[in-house]
Design a protein around this motif. Structure first.
Motif, PDB file in Angstrom:
ATOM      1  N   GLU A 235      51.821  35.125  19.362  1.00 18.17           N
ATOM      2  CA  GLU A 235      51.832  34.630  17.988  1.00 18.17           C
ATOM      3  C   GLU A 235      51.467  33.149  17.963  1.00 18.17           C
ATOM      4  N   TYR A 236      50.753  32.763  16.940  1.00 21.52           N
ATOM      5  CA  TYR A 236      50.349  31.369  16.787  1.00 21.52           C
ATOM      6  C   TYR A 236      51.533  30.534  16.329  1.00 21.52           C
ATOM      7  N   LEU A 237      51.788  29.454  17.055  1.00 19.60           N
ATOM      8  CA  LEU A 237      52.883  28.549  16.717  1.00 19.60           C
ATOM      9  C   LEU A 237      52.303  27.363  15.954  1.00 19.60           C
TER      10      LEU A 237
ATOM     11  N   GLY B 249      59.236  15.777  40.441  1.00 18.21           N
ATOM     12  CA  GLY B 249      57.892  15.242  40.331  1.00 18.21           C
ATOM     13  C   GLY B 249      57.474  15.098  38.882  1.00 18.21           C
ATOM     14  N   ALA B 250      56.170  15.017  38.667  1.00 17.06           N
ATOM     15  CA  ALA B 250      55.628  14.810  37.325  1.00 17.06           C
ATOM     16  C   ALA B 250      55.505  16.132  36.594  1.00 17.06           C
ATOM     17  N   CYS B 251      55.691  16.074  35.269  1.00 19.66           N
ATOM     18  CA  CYS B 251      55.547  17.268  34.442  1.00 19.66           C
ATOM     19  C   CYS B 251      55.020  16.860  33.071  1.00 19.66           C
ATOM     20  N   HIS B 252      54.058  17.630  32.581  1.00 16.81           N
ATOM     21  CA  HIS B 252      53.424  17.379  31.276  1.00 16.81           C
ATOM     22  C   HIS B 252      53.623  18.615  30.410  1.00 16.81           C
ATOM     23  N   THR B 253      54.412  18.473  29.357  1.00 13.29           N
ATOM     24  CA  THR B 253      54.774  19.593  28.498  1.00 13.29           C
ATOM     25  C   THR B 253      54.133  19.422  27.127  1.00 13.29           C
TER      26      THR B 253
ATOM     27  N   ILE C  47      54.187  25.135  23.988  1.00 17.07           N
ATOM     28  CA  ILE C  47      52.867  25.745  24.092  1.00 17.07           C
ATOM     29  C   ILE C  47      52.579  26.072  25.551  1.00 17.07           C
ATOM     30  N   GLU C  48      52.731  25.074  26.411  1.00 16.44           N
ATOM     31  CA  GLU C  48      52.593  25.303  27.845  1.00 16.44           C
ATOM     32  C   GLU C  48      53.204  24.145  28.604  1.00 16.44           C
ATOM     33  N   VAL C  49      53.501  24.400  29.874  1.00 19.23           N
ATOM     34  CA  VAL C  49      54.054  23.383  30.759  1.00 19.23           C
ATOM     35  C   VAL C  49      53.096  23.221  31.932  1.00 19.23           C
TER      36      VAL C  49
END
Length: 394
Positions: free
Chosen positions: A182-184, A247-251, A263-265
């Motif tokens: 589903e589109y968020l 470590g690094a994470c971009h969410t 949406i994604e990690v």
């Protein structure tokens, strides 16, 4: 002792970020890659290796100098790199967490099982009938189950449009598994963090502007770290459930009725030169910090400013190819002061390169950013810079 860095093709994050950072730390580096011939000669130690296979990574490290750390900034290589680090007894990410973040179906399942968020999702294997997604609410989004860079990601309004998009993707990539969800709807934001496995620091946040649908191309990002406390708590809880704390994470997430809906990690630094811009904005050696946590150091030893108190503002704009063809004219790397803002421009495609429009960030020709005391000064500088430079495609 040596840093082993797994990678595919050369990226600015490695060439301009991690390699200079390792040199400042006095740490020699071996780049393990499946594309050794594509790396520039200035990278002295490049070793060919099937970096998608943890066993090959382990073997390559076994035949080299003793490792101090092994890490990757590639979406595709987080799991084999984490498995290699665990096998070798080195600090690293939990391979289960890297898998949960990379596999978008596992991301959704993990958050639903934890009672944190439920998104209607259907998985389509290479031979599955698209009709299994008929029960989903539309509009919906179709994308590769393990995709990156918004590649083959589309907004679809009904089952007929979904069927056409799936056929289009399968014609190019018959082996790919897809997810349809589903589109968020909502404002798109990022939540960027750095962790040592125990403590987690927020390094920043951006408000993202997308191009027109049906694709999801990021056109610009504005520095926007301030979020309501409940939203931050929600994001931390979801990252905890995924296990993404090292470590690094971009969410990437949307704000919807006061909730953070992922949406994604991407379990690495923010990309497309945004990591280098973030380090400039924060005025900290961000890449060194990432290496240091992989060396086993505590985050407490690395002073990071509260992003909400940074007395600077930045806007990033991507120059996108409007059509397929050959880039025949474009500015090179530029740094200059324009009024009350500092402007930087970095090419992302070389003059003479011929490319087709893809509807992804692979269409980027350059990244332009400005840093100033306030949004108005930054906007004036960017308008002035863009008006005086051209990117021509023949």
């Amino acid at each position: 002792m040596r840093l082993y860095l797994t990678a595919l093709n050369p990226t600015d994050s490695v060439l301009d970020g991690f390699l200079p950072a390792a040199a400042r730390l006095g740490l020699p580096v071996t780049v393990l890659t499946d594309q050794p011939d594509g790396w520039p000669p200035v990278v002295a130690d490049v070793t060919g290796c099937d970096v998608r296979d943890a066993r090959a990574v382990i073997d390559a490290i076994h035949h080299g100098p003793r490792p101090a750390a092994v890490l990757s900034n590639s979406d595709h290589l987080q799991t084999p790199t984490a498995l290699a680090a665990e096998y070798l007894g080195l600090p690293g990410k939990d391979w289960r967490a890297t898998l949960r973040c990379k596999d978008k179906r596992l991301t959704r399942r993990t958050l639903a099982d934890a009672g944190l968020d439920t998104v209607a999702t259907v998985t389509l294997g290479p031979d599955d009938d698209v009709a299994v997604a008929a029960s989903l609410p539309f509009p919906a989004v179709v994308k590769p189950r393990e995709g990156v860079a918004s590649e083959d990601t589309y907004l679809v309004t009904d089952l007929a449009e979904l069927t056409a998009r799936v056929a289009e993707v399968r014609a190019r990539r018959p082996e790919v598994s897809l997810v349809v969800e589903e589109y968020l709807a909502g404002e798109l934001h990022t939540f960027d963090t750095l962790g040592d496995g125990s403590a987690l620091a927020v390094t920043g946040g951006w408000h993202t502007t997308l191009g027109p649908p049906p694709s999801f191309v990021e056109e610009s990002l504005d520095w926007s770290p301030a979020l309501p406390a409940p939203v931050v708590a929600d994001l931390r809880a979801q990252l905890d459930a995924l296990g993404a704390g090292f470590g690094a994470c971009h969410t990437e997430f949307v704000l919807q009725e006061g909730r953070a809906r992922l949406i994604e990690v991407n379990y690495r630094l923010i990309g497309d030169r945004m990591d280098l811009i973030l380090a400039e904005l924060l005025e900290v050696p961000l890449f060194e910090y990432v290496i240091r946590v992989h060396l086993g150091e505590s985050l407490a030893a690395m002073p990071l400013p509260d992003p909400n108190t940074v007395p600077r503002y930045v806007r990033v704009e991507y120059v996108c190819a409007g059509r397929s063809g050959t880039l025949v004219a474009a500015p090179g790397a530029i740094d200059l002061q324009l009024g009350d803002a500092r402007v930087g421009c970095r090419p992302l495609r070389n003059v003479g390169t011929t490319s087709a429009v893809t509807g992804t960030n692979r269409d980027y020709l350059a990244v332009v950013h400005a840093v100033g005391a306030d949004p108005e000064a930054v906007a004036v500088a960017l308008r002035s810079f863009r008006a005086s430079h051209r990117w021509d495609i023949a």
